[in-house]
Design a protein around this motif. Structure first.
Motif, PDB file in Angstrom:
ATOM      1  N   ALA A 175      22.095 -52.446  23.743  1.00  0.00           N
ATOM      2  CA  ALA A 175      20.865 -52.742  23.006  1.00  0.00           C
ATOM      3  C   ALA A 175      20.945 -52.179  21.587  1.00  0.00           C
ATOM      4  CB  ALA A 175      19.659 -52.175  23.733  1.00  0.00           C
ATOM      5  N   THR A 176      21.498 -50.996  21.452  1.00  0.00           N
ATOM      6  CA  THR A 176      21.671 -50.388  20.133  1.00  0.00           C
ATOM      7  C   THR A 176      22.587 -51.240  19.273  1.00  0.00           C
ATOM      8  OG1 THR A 176      21.343 -48.186  21.047  1.00  0.00           O
ATOM      9  CG2 THR A 176      22.438 -48.313  18.914  1.00  0.00           C
ATOM     10  N   ARG A 177      23.684 -51.718  19.858  1.00  0.00           N
ATOM     11  CA  ARG A 177      24.630 -52.556  19.115  1.00  0.00           C
ATOM     12  C   ARG A 177      23.972 -53.878  18.685  1.00  0.00           C
ATOM     13  NH1 ARG A 177      28.705 -53.841  22.703  1.00  0.00           N
ATOM     14  NH2 ARG A 177      27.942 -55.959  22.842  1.00  0.00           N
ATOM     15  N   LEU A 178      23.182 -54.468  19.574  1.00  0.00           N
ATOM     16  CA  LEU A 178      22.478 -55.712  19.259  1.00  0.00           C
ATOM     17  C   LEU A 178      21.523 -55.525  18.080  1.00  0.00           C
ATOM     18  CD1 LEU A 178      21.536 -58.655  20.137  1.00  0.00           C
ATOM     19  CD2 LEU A 178      19.773 -57.456  21.420  1.00  0.00           C
ATOM     20  N   LEU A 179      20.734 -54.454  18.133  1.00  0.00           N
ATOM     21  CA  LEU A 179      19.767 -54.205  17.063  1.00  0.00           C
ATOM     22  C   LEU A 179      20.450 -53.794  15.761  1.00  0.00           C
ATOM     23  CD1 LEU A 179      17.014 -52.405  19.132  1.00  0.00           C
ATOM     24  CD2 LEU A 179      17.059 -54.782  18.346  1.00  0.00           C
ATOM     25  N   THR A 180      21.561 -53.089  15.862  1.00  0.00           N
ATOM     26  CA  THR A 180      22.326 -52.721  14.674  1.00  0.00           C
ATOM     27  C   THR A 180      22.886 -53.957  13.983  1.00  0.00           C
ATOM     28  OG1 THR A 180      22.919 -50.601  15.651  1.00  0.00           O
ATOM     29  CG2 THR A 180      24.272 -51.351  13.812  1.00  0.00           C
ATOM     30  N   ASP A 181      23.364 -54.922  14.767  1.00  0.00           N
ATOM     31  CA  ASP A 181      23.855 -56.173  14.189  1.00  0.00           C
ATOM     32  C   ASP A 181      22.744 -56.921  13.463  1.00  0.00           C
ATOM     33  OD1 ASP A 181      26.415 -55.696  15.065  1.00  0.00           O
ATOM     34  OD2 ASP A 181      26.268 -56.989  16.825  1.00  0.00           O
ATOM     35  N   HIS A 182      21.568 -56.973  14.062  1.00  0.00           N
ATOM     36  CA  HIS A 182      20.428 -57.622  13.403  1.00  0.00           C
ATOM     37  C   HIS A 182      20.103 -56.916  12.097  1.00  0.00           C
ATOM     38  CE1 HIS A 182      18.893 -60.773  16.018  1.00  0.00           C
ATOM     39  NE2 HIS A 182      19.167 -60.010  17.059  1.00  0.00           N
ATOM     40  N   ALA A 183      20.131 -55.602  12.107  1.00  0.00           N
ATOM     41  CA  ALA A 183      19.785 -54.830  10.914  1.00  0.00           C
ATOM     42  C   ALA A 183      20.833 -55.003   9.822  1.00  0.00           C
ATOM     43  CB  ALA A 183      19.642 -53.354  11.264  1.00  0.00           C
ATOM     44  N   GLU A 184      22.100 -54.958  10.207  1.00  0.00           N
ATOM     45  CA  GLU A 184      23.169 -54.999   9.214  1.00  0.00           C
ATOM     46  C   GLU A 184      23.345 -56.379   8.602  1.00  0.00           C
ATOM     47  OE1 GLU A 184      27.928 -54.005   8.983  1.00  0.00           O
ATOM     48  OE2 GLU A 184      26.720 -53.111  10.552  1.00  0.00           O
ATOM     49  N   TYR A 185      23.329 -57.416   9.423  1.00  0.00           N
ATOM     50  CA  TYR A 185      23.641 -58.753   8.926  1.00  0.00           C
ATOM     51  C   TYR A 185      22.403 -59.575   8.573  1.00  0.00           C
ATOM     52  CZ  TYR A 185      28.202 -57.498  10.671  1.00  0.00           C
ATOM     53  OH  TYR A 185      29.381 -56.839  10.898  1.00  0.00           O
ATOM     54  N   LYS A 244      11.190 -56.641  11.586  1.00  0.00           N
ATOM     55  CA  LYS A 244      10.566 -57.213  10.397  1.00  0.00           C
ATOM     56  C   LYS A 244      11.540 -57.142   9.235  1.00  0.00           C
ATOM     57  CE  LYS A 244       8.388 -53.037   8.588  1.00  0.00           C
ATOM     58  NZ  LYS A 244       7.142 -52.421   8.139  1.00  0.00           N
ATOM     59  N   ARG A 245      11.335 -58.056   8.295  1.00  0.00           N
ATOM     60  CA  ARG A 245      12.056 -57.994   7.024  1.00  0.00           C
ATOM     61  C   ARG A 245      11.151 -58.516   5.925  1.00  0.00           C
ATOM     62  NH1 ARG A 245      16.934 -62.378   7.617  1.00  0.00           N
ATOM     63  NH2 ARG A 245      15.647 -64.159   8.126  1.00  0.00           N
ATOM     64  N   ARG A 246      11.374 -58.010   4.758  1.00  0.00           N
ATOM     65  CA  ARG A 246      10.523 -58.319   3.622  1.00  0.00           C
ATOM     66  C   ARG A 246      10.837 -59.709   3.083  1.00  0.00           C
ATOM     67  NH1 ARG A 246       9.777 -54.561  -1.712  1.00  0.00           N
ATOM     68  NH2 ARG A 246       8.063 -55.771  -2.570  1.00  0.00           N
ATOM     69  N   MET A 264       1.320 -56.284  -2.794  1.00  0.00           N
ATOM     70  CA  MET A 264       1.529 -55.940  -1.400  1.00  0.00           C
ATOM     71  C   MET A 264       2.674 -56.786  -0.847  1.00  0.00           C
ATOM     72  SD  MET A 264      -0.531 -54.347   1.018  1.00  0.00           S
ATOM     73  CE  MET A 264      -0.456 -54.188   2.740  1.00  0.00           C
ATOM     74  N   PRO A 265       3.680 -56.165  -0.265  1.00  0.00           N
ATOM     75  CA  PRO A 265       4.819 -56.935   0.243  1.00  0.00           C
ATOM     76  C   PRO A 265       4.438 -57.758   1.472  1.00  0.00           C
ATOM     77  CG  PRO A 265       5.088 -54.612   0.756  1.00  0.00           C
ATOM     78  CD  PRO A 265       3.869 -54.736  -0.101  1.00  0.00           C
ATOM     79  N   GLU A 266       5.093 -58.901   1.599  1.00  0.00           N
ATOM     80  CA  GLU A 266       4.924 -59.756   2.766  1.00  0.00           C
ATOM     81  C   GLU A 266       6.146 -59.600   3.657  1.00  0.00           C
ATOM     82  OE1 GLU A 266       3.718 -63.838   2.161  1.00  0.00           O
ATOM     83  OE2 GLU A 266       3.219 -63.332   0.097  1.00  0.00           O
ATOM     84  N   TYR A 267       5.913 -59.686   4.970  1.00  0.00           N
ATOM     85  CA  TYR A 267       6.999 -59.537   5.930  1.00  0.00           C
ATOM     86  C   TYR A 267       7.034 -60.724   6.869  1.00  0.00           C
ATOM     87  CZ  TYR A 267       7.318 -54.651   4.534  1.00  0.00           C
ATOM     88  OH  TYR A 267       7.484 -53.496   3.820  1.00  0.00           O
ATOM     89  N   GLU A 268       8.219 -61.021   7.369  1.00  0.00           N
ATOM     90  CA  GLU A 268       8.353 -61.964   8.471  1.00  0.00           C
ATOM     91  C   GLU A 268       8.815 -61.162   9.681  1.00  0.00           C
ATOM     92  OE1 GLU A 268      11.556 -64.889   8.357  1.00  0.00           O
ATOM     93  OE2 GLU A 268      12.440 -63.796   6.687  1.00  0.00           O
ATOM     94  N   PHE A 269       8.432 -61.626  10.856  1.00  0.00           N
ATOM     95  CA  PHE A 269       8.692 -60.894  12.082  1.00  0.00           C
ATOM     96  C   PHE A 269       9.467 -61.759  13.057  1.00  0.00           C
ATOM     97  CE2 PHE A 269       4.876 -59.139  10.243  1.00  0.00           C
ATOM     98  CZ  PHE A 269       5.084 -57.781  10.336  1.00  0.00           C
ATOM     99  N   VAL A 270      10.240 -61.097  13.895  1.00  0.00           N
ATOM    100  CA  VAL A 270      10.931 -61.772  14.995  1.00  0.00           C
ATOM    101  C   VAL A 270      10.853 -60.852  16.209  1.00  0.00           C
ATOM    102  CG1 VAL A 270      13.243 -60.894  14.423  1.00  0.00           C
ATOM    103  CG2 VAL A 270      13.010 -63.024  15.673  1.00  0.00           C
ATOM    104  N   HIS A 320      19.343 -58.049   7.721  1.00  0.00           N
ATOM    105  CA  HIS A 320      18.450 -57.210   6.927  1.00  0.00           C
ATOM    106  C   HIS A 320      17.107 -56.990   7.626  1.00  0.00           C
ATOM    107  CE1 HIS A 320      21.346 -57.388   3.706  1.00  0.00           C
ATOM    108  NE2 HIS A 320      21.364 -58.698   3.825  1.00  0.00           N
ATOM    109  N   TRP A 321      17.138 -56.877   8.942  1.00  0.00           N
ATOM    110  CA  TRP A 321      15.931 -56.606   9.717  1.00  0.00           C
ATOM    111  C   TRP A 321      15.776 -55.108   9.899  1.00  0.00           C
ATOM    112  CZ3 TRP A 321      12.656 -60.442  10.755  1.00  0.00           C
ATOM    113  CH2 TRP A 321      13.135 -61.752  10.771  1.00  0.00           C
ATOM    114  N   GLU A 322      14.538 -54.660  10.073  1.00  0.00           N
ATOM    115  CA  GLU A 322      14.274 -53.262  10.395  1.00  0.00           C
ATOM    116  C   GLU A 322      13.303 -53.209  11.568  1.00  0.00           C
ATOM    117  OE1 GLU A 322      10.900 -51.816   7.334  1.00  0.00           O
ATOM    118  OE2 GLU A 322      12.845 -52.256   6.432  1.00  0.00           O
ATOM    119  N   LEU A 323      13.329 -52.120  12.289  1.00  0.00           N
ATOM    120  CA  LEU A 323      12.514 -51.964  13.483  1.00  0.00           C
ATOM    121  C   LEU A 323      11.048 -51.798  13.108  1.00  0.00           C
ATOM    122  CD1 LEU A 323      12.504 -51.595  16.571  1.00  0.00           C
ATOM    123  CD2 LEU A 323      12.730 -49.152  16.158  1.00  0.00           C
TER     124      LEU A 323
END
Length: 62
Positions: A20-30, A51-53, A1-7, A32-35
């Motif tokens: 807001a979209t640009r902010l979340l896209t930066d988090h995702a791209e650099y 979250k990210r694995r 079972m994968p473990e995740y960390e959250f922010v 490796h976070w996902e919604l």
């Protein structure tokens, strides 16, 4: 079972949807976070949980 960390990211009500979209896209791209969850509050602010694995390395004993 994968473990995740959250922010949790708080986006104030004055921030536009585009910013807001640009902010979340930066988090995702650099980072490796996902919604994981998005909460829109009555005052217009948003609380976003990302979250990210967690990948654990296995120690090799030879």
């Amino acid at each position: 079972m994968p473990e995740y960390e959250f922010v949790d990211v708080y986006v104030p009500r004055g921030v536009t949807r585009k910013e807001a979209t640009r902010l979340l896209t930066d988090h995702a791209e650099y980072g490796h976070w996902e919604l994981d969850r998005l909460s829109l509050h009555p005052d217009g602010s948003r609380r976003v949980r990302l979250k990210r694995r967690i990948i654990r390395q296995v120690r090799a004993t030879w």
